[in-house]
Design a protein around this motif. Structure first.
Motif, mmCIF file in Angstrom:
data_model
loop_
_atom_site.group_PDB
_atom_site.id
_atom_site.type_symbol
_atom_site.label_atom_id
_atom_site.label_comp_id
_atom_site.label_asym_id
_atom_site.label_seq_id
_atom_site.Cartn_x
_atom_site.Cartn_y
_atom_site.Cartn_z
ATOM 1 N N LEU A 141 0.824 -1.205 0.000
ATOM 2 C CA LEU A 141 0.000 0.000 0.000
ATOM 3 C C LEU A 141 0.861 1.260 0.000
ATOM 4 O O LEU A 141 0.485 2.275 -0.599
ATOM 5 N N HIS A 142 1.995 1.227 0.674
ATOM 6 C CA HIS A 142 2.911 2.363 0.645
ATOM 7 C C HIS A 142 3.331 2.679 -0.792
ATOM 8 O O HIS A 142 3.334 3.841 -1.208
ATOM 9 N N TYR A 143 3.680 1.636 -1.535
ATOM 10 C CA TYR A 143 4.101 1.840 -2.929
ATOM 11 C C TYR A 143 2.948 2.353 -3.781
ATOM 12 O O TYR A 143 3.131 3.211 -4.647
ATOM 13 N N ALA A 144 1.761 1.808 -3.562
ATOM 14 C CA ALA A 144 0.598 2.261 -4.330
ATOM 15 C C ALA A 144 0.325 3.737 -4.065
ATOM 16 O O ALA A 144 0.006 4.501 -4.985
ATOM 17 N N ALA A 145 0.462 4.155 -2.803
ATOM 18 C CA ALA A 145 0.223 5.556 -2.443
ATOM 19 C C ALA A 145 1.299 6.463 -3.019
ATOM 20 O O ALA A 145 1.006 7.545 -3.544
ATOM 21 N N PHE A 146 2.543 6.030 -2.932
ATOM 22 C CA PHE A 146 3.659 6.862 -3.404
ATOM 23 C C PHE A 146 3.642 7.010 -4.926
ATOM 24 O O PHE A 146 3.948 8.077 -5.466
ATOM 25 N N LEU A 147 3.245 5.922 -5.627
ATOM 26 C CA LEU A 147 3.231 5.931 -7.094
ATOM 27 C C LEU A 147 1.885 6.343 -7.673
ATOM 28 O O LEU A 147 1.712 6.339 -8.895
ATOM 29 N N ASP A 148 0.931 6.697 -6.799
ATOM 30 C CA ASP A 148 -0.408 7.129 -7.219
ATOM 31 C C ASP A 148 -1.126 6.054 -8.031
ATOM 32 O O ASP A 148 -1.697 6.329 -9.081
ATOM 33 N N ARG A 149 -1.107 4.828 -7.548
ATOM 34 C CA ARG A 149 -1.840 3.735 -8.174
ATOM 35 C C ARG A 149 -3.221 3.665 -7.502
ATOM 36 O O ARG A 149 -3.445 2.858 -6.593
ATOM 37 N N PHE A 150 -4.132 4.511 -7.951
ATOM 38 C CA PHE A 150 -5.407 4.693 -7.259
ATOM 39 C C PHE A 150 -6.248 3.413 -7.244
ATOM 40 O O PHE A 150 -6.693 2.960 -6.190
ATOM 41 N N GLY A 151 -6.481 2.822 -8.415
ATOM 42 C CA GLY A 151 -7.305 1.622 -8.475
ATOM 43 C C GLY A 151 -6.710 0.475 -7.685
ATOM 44 O O GLY A 151 -7.426 -0.303 -7.042
ATOM 45 N N ILE A 152 -5.383 0.365 -7.721
ATOM 46 C CA ILE A 152 -4.696 -0.712 -7.000
ATOM 47 C C ILE A 152 -4.827 -0.522 -5.496
ATOM 48 O O ILE A 152 -5.071 -1.473 -4.756
ATOM 49 N N SER A 153 -4.667 0.712 -5.032
ATOM 50 C CA SER A 153 -4.791 0.973 -3.591
ATOM 51 C C SER A 153 -6.199 0.640 -3.096
ATOM 52 O O SER A 153 -6.366 0.130 -1.991
ATOM 53 N N SER A 154 -7.197 0.921 -3.927
ATOM 54 C CA SER A 154 -8.579 0.597 -3.543
ATOM 55 C C SER A 154 -8.740 -0.903 -3.315
ATOM 56 O O SER A 154 -9.375 -1.337 -2.352
ATOM 57 N N HIS A 155 -8.148 -1.669 -4.212
ATOM 58 C CA HIS A 155 -8.257 -3.133 -4.101
ATOM 59 C C HIS A 155 -7.518 -3.632 -2.863
ATOM 60 O O HIS A 155 -8.008 -4.523 -2.148
ATOM 61 N N LEU A 156 -6.351 -3.079 -2.602
ATOM 62 C CA LEU A 156 -5.582 -3.485 -1.423
ATOM 63 C C LEU A 156 -6.345 -3.168 -0.139
ATOM 64 O O LEU A 156 -6.360 -3.964 0.806
ATOM 65 N N LEU A 157 -6.978 -2.003 -0.103
ATOM 66 C CA LEU A 157 -7.720 -1.597 1.095
ATOM 67 C C LEU A 157 -8.989 -2.424 1.277
ATOM 68 O O LEU A 157 -9.425 -2.663 2.407
ATOM 69 N N GLU A 158 -9.594 -2.839 0.191
ATOM 70 C CA GLU A 158 -10.775 -3.701 0.288
ATOM 71 C C GLU A 158 -10.416 -5.032 0.942
ATOM 72 O O GLU A 158 -11.180 -5.577 1.731
ATOM 73 N N VAL A 159 -9.246 -5.544 0.614
ATOM 74 C CA VAL A 159 -8.804 -6.831 1.159
ATOM 75 C C VAL A 159 -8.343 -6.690 2.601
ATOM 76 O O VAL A 159 -8.636 -7.539 3.443
ATOM 77 N N ASP A 160 -7.626 -5.602 2.899
ATOM 78 C CA ASP A 160 -7.095 -5.438 4.260
ATOM 79 C C ASP A 160 -6.924 -3.936 4.559
ATOM 80 O O ASP A 160 -5.902 -3.348 4.251
ATOM 81 N N ARG A 161 -7.938 -3.342 5.153
ATOM 82 C CA ARG A 161 -7.896 -1.911 5.450
ATOM 83 C C ARG A 161 -6.879 -1.572 6.532
ATOM 84 O O ARG A 161 -6.399 -0.453 6.628
ATOM 85 N N SER A 162 -6.514 -2.552 7.354
ATOM 86 C CA SER A 162 -5.577 -2.295 8.447
ATOM 87 C C SER A 162 -4.175 -1.977 7.938
ATOM 88 O O SER A 162 -3.339 -1.458 8.677
ATOM 89 N N ALA A 163 -3.913 -2.273 6.665
ATOM 90 C CA ALA A 163 -2.594 -1.964 6.098
ATOM 91 C C ALA A 163 -2.343 -0.458 6.105
ATOM 92 O O ALA A 163 -1.190 -0.013 6.101
#
Length: 577
Positions: free
Chosen positions: A227-249
């Motif tokens: 999630l850190h990489y998704a946020a830093f690289l602005d991977r919006f759709g990917i971050s959404s999927h990661l958060l859906e699976v595990d919001r605690s990240a």
């Protein structure tokens, strides 16, 4: 290797090698490539090729099957690297017919031994096949040995990691199907999910999350999760999927700066990413980095005024951070003041006035208020922010920890003051010019070209303009009126800017500048049309010549403005370099 033999091997001509037998092992190039290496590498990648030459050579000299070149590559490595599925299959079939290899651990089949061979980079044939993106070769290798070794190479990359890093979804699926517990490790503590996020491959990410959900919380050597990489690289759709699976990240901080994915997103100016993380995990707004900065501290550096106003109005959790202080006692608005110092309270633009009054007087541990920073600056905090924004293209933050957003509206006054020899001084000169234009246009309105009708003339037309029906004269009157209004507007602006209260309205100076420039243009139009109205009847040629000369003013003005803009762009590019 003899040039004739090299060309024969490259073209797959077996005749020159018929009687070489076991001597073929000594026929090598400078890099110790055998005739098999040369033949396999000479065929284009992915091209359908004949395996006849390979079979014929190995029939008379089986030892070439396991002979490596200077880089430790066996023929199987080369075939896998170039995606030659038919050659890989032929090499495996020939290996099955060969006697087993005697090892310290016991006898091992030649095929399994060949599949496990590593070159100088510690790549097996599977590593090479994955890197080349050859699904056919990967399938053949797993078919030959379902327990194919999936250890890491010399760079710490496992086959699954390599497939994820290159976005090879089908290859990743094949590896996970044949080996559900396949190693996912990569260099520097990264996992295959880290690699997939960096490559932007949503297909691989979905596959990994389905099979290895726990990877969302895995951290690399810097403490970054996917999630850190998704946020830093602005991977919006990917971050959404990661958060859906595990919001605690979203609550996991890195090791270096104790920054969460939300801090990184705010620091890089990714508004959509910030909204997504807050929506999924609002409590992460409470977390701070190792300096005590919360998400709003970072946002003050990287977001525009419009974006800040939007977030503060929409999210209560965001608004609650306004008065939160870092370890040095600096609130987010101390940071804003350091980024874009403005002596007249820029904070009123993004928060309600009642709140702004409170933040404006807030002081840090050095007893320095936001108002003080706005007026006199704060070099210590400014230097700290500058260090965070340095982009050297290396390390964990190649673009800098934060990206500074140049808030042009608030920096304009400072820019003008530094680049036009002082706004107050410039205002004096502009006032003189505007007043002169107003005087000239006012006088021109009562000394009309062509004069007035005689007082001795009877009727209502007595004392009116003689050329009032002339089109050019009408254009003169209109353009003269426009110039008069614009120049007086500029005079009025400069007058009120002399009052202390109005100095905070920076944009007024720019308006006055535009009023003056357009007034000049209108005055030139009035001159051209007025002279044309008077000269057209007696001397049309002279009238046209006068108009052309007058209109060259616009050409010179355009040329000078173009030169200024061109030079400005060059300076900005030099500053960026």
């Amino acid at each position: 290797m003899d040039p004739y033999l090299y060309m024969a091997a490259a073209e797959g001509e077996f005749d020159p090698f018929k009687f070489a037998n076991d001597n073929l092992g000594s026929v090598v190039t400078h890099n110790k490539n055998t005739v098999l290496h040369v033949n396999i590498a000479s065929n284009r990648e992915g091209e359908s090729i004949s395996t006849k030459f390979v079979e014929q050579v190995l029939d008379i000299c089986p030892s070439l099957l396991l002979q490596v070149n200077a880089k430790g590559d066996a023929p199987l490595h080369v075939a896998a690297r170039y995606g030659h599925a038919a050659v890989v299959e032929a090499l495996i079939e020939i290996g099955e017919k060969q006697p087993g290899q005697e090892l310290e651990s016991g006898v091992k089949s030649t095929t399994r031994y060949m599949l496990g061979m590593k070159n100088d980079e510690e790549n097996t044939a599977l590593h090479e096949a994955v890197q080349s993106g050859s699904l056919d070769v990967v399938e053949i290798l797993f078919k030959a040995d379902p327990d194919f070794p999936d250890s890491a190479n010399g760079s710490g990359e496992t086959p699954l990691y390599l497939a994820a890093a290159r976005g090879h979804k089908k290859i990743s699926a094949e590896i996970l199907q044949k080996c559900p517990l396949a190693a996912h490790e990569g260099p520097n503590g990264k996992t295959a999910l880290h690699a997939a996020v960096c490559s932007g491959s949503r297909g691989v990410i979905e596959l990994l999350l389905h099979r290895k959900k726990s990877l969302t919380r895995e951290r690399d050597q810097h403490g970054w999760t996917p999630l850190h990489y998704a946020a830093f690289l602005d991977r919006f759709g990917i971050s959404s999927h990661l958060l859906e699976v595990d919001r605690s990240a979203a609550l996991i901080a890195d090791k270096d700066r104790k920054m969460t994915a939300l801090h990184l997103a705010a620091g890089q100016g990714n508004v959509g990413m910030v909204e997504e993380i807050i929506a999924c995990c609002p409590e992460c707004c409470e977390l701070v980095d190792d300096r005590g900065w919360n998400v709003l501290h970072f946002a003050m550096v990287s977001f525009s005024i419009r974006e800040l106003k939007y977030l503060l109005n929409k999210y209560l959790v965001f608004r609650n951070l306004i008065f939160e202080k870092d370890e040095k006692g600096n609130t987010p608005f101390h940071v804003l003041a350091a980024v874009c110092p403005h002596p007249d309270n820029a904070g009123y633009d993004i928060v309600p006035r009642k709140i702004a009054k409170g933040y404006y007087q807030a002081v840090n541990k050095q007893n320095i208020s936001v108002e003080h920073i706005n007026r006199y600056g704060f070099p210590e905090l400014e230097k700290e922010i500058e260090e965070l924004s340095k982009a050297d293209g290396s390390g964990q933050y190649p673009d800098g920890v934060v990206k500074m957003n140049k808030k042009e509206v608030h920096l304009l006054w400072k820019y003008l003051d530094e680049n036009i020899f002082g706004v107050e001084k410039a205002s004096e000169y502009h006032l003189v010019v505007a007043a002169l234009i107003a005087t000239v246009t006012f006088a021109a309105a009562f000394t009309l070209p062509g004069g007035y009708k005689s007082d001795t003339e009877d009727g209502p037309n007595r004392g009116t303009a003689i050329l009032s029906k002339n089109t050019a004269f009408q254009a003169f009157v209109i353009s003269d009126a426009i110039a008069m209004v614009l120049s007086l507007s500029a005079v009025f602006v400069h007058f009120i800017l002399s009052l202390k209260y109005f100095k905070k309205f920076i944009f007024l100076f720019v308006f006055a500048l535009y009023f003056t420039v357009f007034a000049m243009e209108a005055m030139m139009v009035a001159f051209v049309t007025g002279t044309y109205a008077m000269l057209a009847t007696p001397s049309l040629g002279l009238a046209i010549a006068t108009c052309i000369i007058g209109l060259t003013f616009f050409l010179w003005a355009f040329f000078m403005i173009s030169m200024v803009f061109s030079r400005t762009v060059e300076e900005e590019m030099e500053d960026e370099d």
